[in-house]
Design a protein around this motif. Structure first.
Motif, short mmCIF file in Angstrom:
data_model
loop_
_atom_site.label_atom_id
_atom_site.label_comp_id
_atom_site.label_asym_id
_atom_site.label_seq_id
_atom_site.Cartn_x
_atom_site.Cartn_y
_atom_site.Cartn_z
N GLU A 137 0.98 -1.44 -0.22
CA GLU A 137 -0.13 -0.24 0.33
C GLU A 137 0.80 1.73 -0.42
O GLU A 137 1.90 1.03 0.52
CB GLU A 137 -0.90 -0.24 1.27
CG GLU A 137 -1.86 -1.18 1.56
CD GLU A 137 -2.70 -0.82 2.53
OE1 GLU A 137 -2.70 -0.43 3.61
OE2 GLU A 137 -3.83 -2.53 2.44
N PRO A 138 -0.04 2.75 -0.90
CA PRO A 138 1.18 2.98 -0.45
C PRO A 138 1.68 4.08 1.28
O PRO A 138 0.74 3.63 1.93
CB PRO A 138 0.29 4.72 -1.07
CG PRO A 138 -0.33 3.80 -2.10
CD PRO A 138 -0.75 2.49 -1.37
N GLY A 139 2.80 5.06 1.35
CA GLY A 139 2.46 4.77 2.47
C GLY A 139 3.61 4.30 3.33
O GLY A 139 3.77 4.25 4.61
N SER A 140 3.60 2.57 2.84
CA SER A 140 4.64 2.04 3.40
C SER A 140 5.76 2.17 3.56
O SER A 140 5.71 3.15 2.56
CB SER A 140 3.98 0.43 3.33
OG SER A 140 4.64 -0.06 1.83
N GLN A 141 5.89 1.17 4.16
CA GLN A 141 8.44 1.53 4.20
C GLN A 141 8.95 0.51 3.12
O GLN A 141 10.02 1.00 2.60
CB GLN A 141 8.74 0.69 5.16
CG GLN A 141 8.62 1.77 6.56
CD GLN A 141 8.95 0.81 7.89
OE1 GLN A 141 8.37 0.17 8.26
NE2 GLN A 141 9.79 1.81 8.73
N ARG A 142 7.66 0.69 2.14
CA ARG A 142 8.02 0.40 0.11
C ARG A 142 9.64 1.41 -0.34
O ARG A 142 8.20 2.02 -0.45
CB ARG A 142 7.79 -1.09 -0.31
CG ARG A 142 7.70 -1.39 -1.43
CD ARG A 142 7.35 -2.23 -1.96
NE ARG A 142 7.16 -2.44 -3.26
CZ ARG A 142 6.31 -2.46 -4.39
NH1 ARG A 142 5.71 -1.91 -4.72
NH2 ARG A 142 7.38 -2.91 -5.07
N LYS A 143 9.81 0.87 -0.64
CA LYS A 143 11.06 1.89 -1.13
C LYS A 143 10.68 2.16 -3.31
O LYS A 143 10.50 1.34 -3.72
CB LYS A 143 12.29 2.36 -0.99
CG LYS A 143 12.88 1.89 0.61
CD LYS A 143 11.94 3.57 0.78
CE LYS A 143 12.88 2.84 2.81
NZ LYS A 143 11.24 4.04 3.31
N PRO A 144 10.31 2.84 -3.30
CA PRO A 144 10.29 3.71 -4.49
C PRO A 144 11.27 3.43 -5.30
O PRO A 144 12.95 2.53 -5.71
CB PRO A 144 9.99 4.88 -4.92
CG PRO A 144 10.89 5.38 -4.03
CD PRO A 144 11.12 5.03 -2.71
#
Length: 185
Positions: free
Chosen positions: A155-162
């Motif tokens: 989901e947007p806003g998670s700690q996953r990086k672009p």
């Protein structure tokens, strides 16, 4: 150490992204401190302890990193232990296509599933229709993406990086002093 684990890395994917994925998949909340200066990096290198949380239970295909399961192949997968879902042209499978399992290792969600999903999504960032001829991989992606902890991480806003950009690359080079302090012999 108590509390949330803290990851020290650059504000981007790099080698830390797989760790973020695994922690998120295991439902482990974590903090991050982003390296922006050489001094931060040198302090980190001088630190005496390195702590890695045990998130293996339930994230590897069994109760622990078992000897004949997922862990012995880390960081590479042994074909004898993992049932690949790869298909050839016209949906023809090169390996056991319908082994009756939803996951790559046994019938349990594991780090192997997380890594394959991560790889699929990164390739799709470069070529959105890469899975168009592979219904088994499409089904795998949908199935793993719907696991609540993975769904939350996507989901947007998670700690996953672009996708890494020029700013990220410049920060890494500056902190690690890559291409800067090169001295002639």
């Amino acid at each position: 150490m108590s509390g949330k684990p803290k990851l020290y890395y650059f504000d981007g994917r790099g080698k830390m992204e797989s760790i973020r994925w695994l922690l998120a998949a295991a439902g482990v909340e974590f903090e991050e401190e982003f390296l922006e200066t050489r001094d931060q990096y040198e302090k980190l290198l001088q630190g005496e302890s390195r702590w890695v949380p045990d998130v293996s239970a339930g994230a590897h295909g069994g109760d622990r990193w078992d000897e004949d399961g997922a862990d012995q192949s880390h960081p590479q997968l042994h074909c004898s232990k993992v049932q690949p879902l790869w298909e050839g042209p016209e949906g023809k499978s090169f390996v056991l296509k319908d082994h009756g399992q939803d996951f790559l290792v046994g019938n349990n969600f594991s780090w192997a599933d997380v890594h394959l999903l991560e790889a699929i999504l990164m390739v799709e960032e470069k070529k959105a229709d890469v899975l168009s001829g592979f219904p088994q991989l499409q089904a795998f992606k949908a199935r793993i993406s719907s696991i609540p902890t993975i769904k939350k991480f996507l989901e947007p806003g998670s700690q996953r990086k672009p996708v890494p950009d020029d700013k990220y690359v410049e920060t890494v080079r500056r902190v690690l002093r890559m291409y800067y302090d090169v001295k002639a012999n």
